[in-house]
Design an enzyme around this catalytic site. Sequence first.
Site, short mmCIF file in Angstrom:
data_model
loop_
_atom_site.label_atom_id
_atom_site.label_comp_id
_atom_site.label_asym_id
_atom_site.label_seq_id
_atom_site.Cartn_x
_atom_site.Cartn_y
_atom_site.Cartn_z
N TYR A 158 0.67 -1.16 -0.25
CA TYR A 158 0.62 0.01 -0.26
C TYR A 158 1.11 1.01 0.13
O TYR A 158 0.03 2.52 -0.06
CB TYR A 158 -0.63 0.21 1.15
CG TYR A 158 -2.02 -1.00 0.81
CD1 TYR A 158 -3.30 -0.58 0.48
CD2 TYR A 158 -1.80 -2.17 1.50
CE1 TYR A 158 -4.82 -1.62 0.69
CE2 TYR A 158 -2.75 -3.11 1.12
CZ TYR A 158 -3.81 -2.74 0.81
OH TYR A 158 -5.30 -4.30 0.70
N LYS A 166 3.11 -14.21 5.80
CA LYS A 166 3.37 -14.95 4.77
C LYS A 166 4.65 -15.39 5.21
O LYS A 166 5.95 -15.05 3.72
CB LYS A 166 3.10 -14.81 4.11
CG LYS A 166 3.41 -16.52 2.88
CD LYS A 166 2.56 -16.94 2.84
CE LYS A 166 2.41 -18.22 1.56
NZ LYS A 166 1.38 -19.03 2.15
N ASP A 213 -2.56 -17.39 4.53
CA ASP A 213 -3.63 -18.67 3.79
C ASP A 213 -4.00 -19.20 5.16
O ASP A 213 -5.21 -19.98 4.42
CB ASP A 213 -2.72 -19.13 2.86
CG ASP A 213 -1.69 -20.09 2.96
OD1 ASP A 213 -0.67 -19.50 3.70
OD2 ASP A 213 -1.40 -21.04 2.32
N ASP A 265 -6.60 -6.55 5.14
CA ASP A 265 -6.82 -6.24 4.25
C ASP A 265 -8.20 -6.85 4.43
O ASP A 265 -9.58 -7.16 3.79
CB ASP A 265 -6.81 -5.43 3.13
CG ASP A 265 -7.59 -4.52 1.69
OD1 ASP A 265 -8.83 -4.66 2.26
OD2 ASP A 265 -7.65 -4.35 1.17
#
Length: 512
Positions: free
Chosen positions: A159, A231, A331, A355
Site C-alpha cells: 500500500y 506469509k 493462508d 485487508d
Amino acid sequence: MAYQNVKVPAGGAKISIHNGKLNVPDNPIMPFVEGDGTGRDIWRASVRVFDAAVQKAYGGKRKIHWMEVYAGEKSYKMFQSWLPDETVEAFTEFLVGIKGPLTTPIGGGIRSLNVALRKLLDLYVCLRPVRYFNGVPSPVKTPEKVDMVIFRENTEDIYAGIEFADGTEDNAKFKALLKESFPKEYAKIRFPDSSGIGFKPVSVEGTERLVRAAIDYALLNKRRSINFVHKGNIMKFTEGAFKDWAYDLAKREYRNDIVTERETWIFNNKESKPDISVEDNAKIVDPGFGMMSPAQQADIKAEVEDALNLWSTHGDGKWKAKLLLKDSIADVTLQFVLVRPQDFDVIATMNLNGDYLSDALAAQVGGIGIAPGANINYVTGHAIFEATHGTAPKYADLDKVNPGSVILSGEMMLRYMGWTEAADLIIKGMEGAILAKTVTFDFARHMSDAKEVKCSEFGDAVIKWMDKAPVKNVESGKSKVAAKKKVAKKIAPKKSAKKKAVKKTAKKKTRK
C-alpha cells in the site's frame, strides 16, 4: 487556524493529548465527512444515534459539536478539490473525527482518499473489531464464536504505492538497474520484458509501533491472545521479519506480561516432568530435533534454557495468566478463522493480510455493512473512524442501506474518547433492534418474519432500544431450524400413533 470553507462551532472545545493520554472536554468539536453516495443517508441516521446516546448517557452534561469538513465528490463539486488542505488541517487540529464512505477518483491524482488521509496523518493502525450480534443472518454455522480485533499496519506493505507500470520509462530504468546491480534477482522475473514492478517495504519501526499498540490494547482489555499473521515462509525478509520483530519487541518491552506459544510447551513439559532434561524438553518442543544439525540443536536447547530462566515469573502455572503470543501463516489463518474462530482473539498483521482478513471475517458476522473501523495514531492521538464499505451509488439518497458500519464506528469513537456509557448504549440499541428483527433490506431478505425498515428508521429503532430490555428468546436462523426440529419431534409421535391405529384397523378388517 482560520478556515475559509469550514465553520468551527462556537460552543465547542478541542480534544488534546498530554503524555499519551487524551483530554476530552465535555463539549468536544468533532470533524466529520458525511461521505459520498449512500454516505449521505447513513450519516443522517448515524449522527442522530450518536447524539441520542450521549444525551441519554449524560443527561445533557456532555454534547458533541459537529463540524463538517469536506472530501470526495461533494468537495470536488464545491471546491474542485477531492481532498482540500483544510480538511486535513481540521483532522490534524481537532485530533478525533469520523467519516462516511468516499469515492476514489478515477484516473490520475490521488489513488485513494482513504489511503491519502491515513498517510497524511500517519494513522498507522487500522483497527477492525469483528463481533457477532445475535440474530444477524450469517453464512456460517457458529458466527457467535467470532470475537476478534484486527490490528492492521496501515502505512507500509504494497500500500506504499511504489509501482512502475509496464511500458513506462521508469519501469525500463528500474529493470535496467536491477539487472545490472542484482542479476540473480532480475533472473527470477519470469517475463521481465512485460512485467510491472512493485515494492513491498516492511520496517522495524512500522512493525514495532503496530505490535506495541496491539499488546497495549490486549492487556488493557484483558484479551486472551495475540496472533501475528504473516506469509514469512515465502517472503522471509518482509513478512518473516515482521513476525521476528514482533516477538523481539514483545519480549523486550512486555516480558512479565506475555508468554509465547512455544514457551508454554516448555513450561508445560517441565511442570509435567520436573526432572526432564533440557535436551529432552527440546526434543518434545521440536519433533525434528534428531534430524537437525548440531548448530540447530544448540539453538533449540538455548531457547529451552531461556524460557526456563523465566521460571520465577512464569513457572508453576503462572504462564497461564499471561497474554499468549503466537503466529500463523496468512493462508492457514484464513482457513482457521472460518473453521475454528474461537482460537483467535487479537490479530496483528501487515497491510494486505489485514485487508483480506477483516473483510473475510466481516462476512462471517453479517457483512461489511455492519463492520466498523478506525485509523489511529496512538502516539499523537489522531484518529479517524470510518465506514468500511463503499459508496454504493445505486442506492444513494434512497434511505435504504444499513447504517450499521458508521454507527458502530461511532461507538468505537466514543469508547476511544472514554465515553464508555454512551458507547454501551449504542451496542444495547443495536442488539435490541436486531433481536427485534427491525432491520434494513440487506438483513431482512435473509431473516424470517423480519420487519424491513429504511436507513433512517433503523436509526430510530437503535435509539428506541437504548431504553428497553432486548427481546428474549428471539431465534436466529440456526435456532429456528432447531426449533422446527423440536416441533417435528413433538408432532412425529402423534403421526406414528395414527399410522399404528390405521394399521391395526387394517389388520382387523383383513382377519374378518
